[in-house]
Write a protein that holds these residues in place. Structure first.
Motif, short mmCIF file in Angstrom:
data_model
loop_
_atom_site.label_atom_id
_atom_site.label_comp_id
_atom_site.label_asym_id
_atom_site.label_seq_id
_atom_site.Cartn_x
_atom_site.Cartn_y
_atom_site.Cartn_z
N UNK A 22 0.86 -1.18 0.00
CA UNK A 22 0.00 0.00 0.00
C UNK A 22 0.90 1.23 0.00
N UNK A 23 0.86 1.97 -1.09
CA UNK A 23 1.67 3.17 -1.21
C UNK A 23 0.78 4.38 -0.98
N UNK A 24 1.19 5.23 -0.05
CA UNK A 24 0.41 6.42 0.29
C UNK A 24 0.95 7.64 -0.45
N UNK A 25 0.06 8.62 -0.61
CA UNK A 25 0.45 9.84 -1.33
C UNK A 25 1.15 10.84 -0.43
N UNK A 26 1.22 10.53 0.88
CA UNK A 26 1.92 11.42 1.78
C UNK A 26 2.61 10.62 2.87
N UNK A 27 3.35 11.33 3.70
CA UNK A 27 4.10 10.72 4.78
C UNK A 27 3.20 9.82 5.63
N UNK A 28 3.55 8.53 5.71
CA UNK A 28 2.68 7.60 6.44
C UNK A 28 2.66 7.89 7.93
#
Length: 115
Positions: A22-28
């Protein structure tokens, strides 16, 4: 708007393994908690595993000892390593991220276990 993109689903035989990403668009680390849910046909969506900002992990009883959730902040990615899979693990797996400003979902990735 937060975006979560899952990948890594597929078809495996019983006893096999899959690793979901799961790749997030912001800092996890902006999220209080990130987790993986799944929904089997005709069933409600259920929590599989989660990890909070402090790194504390939780697992459902059905996957404990078989699944591992882990993350990498530099890659903005949370993974779900699934092992010893059985047909009951067949479901669409969704990434979830929770923060004060909202609760976000990915579109899901299908995992199927069949011989």
């Amino acid at each position: 708007q937060v975006q979560l993109v899952e990948s890594g689903g597929g078809l495996v035989q019983p006893g096999g393994s899959l690793r979901l990403s799961c790749v997030a668009s912001e800092n996890i680390f902006n999220f209080n908690t990130m987790g993986w849910y799944r929904q089997a046909p005709g069933e409600q969506r259920e929590l599989v595993a989660s990890i909070n900002v402090g790194g504390v992990t939780k697992y459902s009883d059905s996957v404990k000892g078989r699944f591992t959730i882990f993350r990498n902040g530099a890659e903005k990615t949370v993974w779900l390593q699934m092992s010893s899979l059985n047909p009951k693990d067949t479901a669409v797996y969704y990434c979830n991220a929770q923060m004060l400003r909202g609760n976000y979902w990915g579109r899901g990735t299908q995992g199927a276990v069949s011989s």
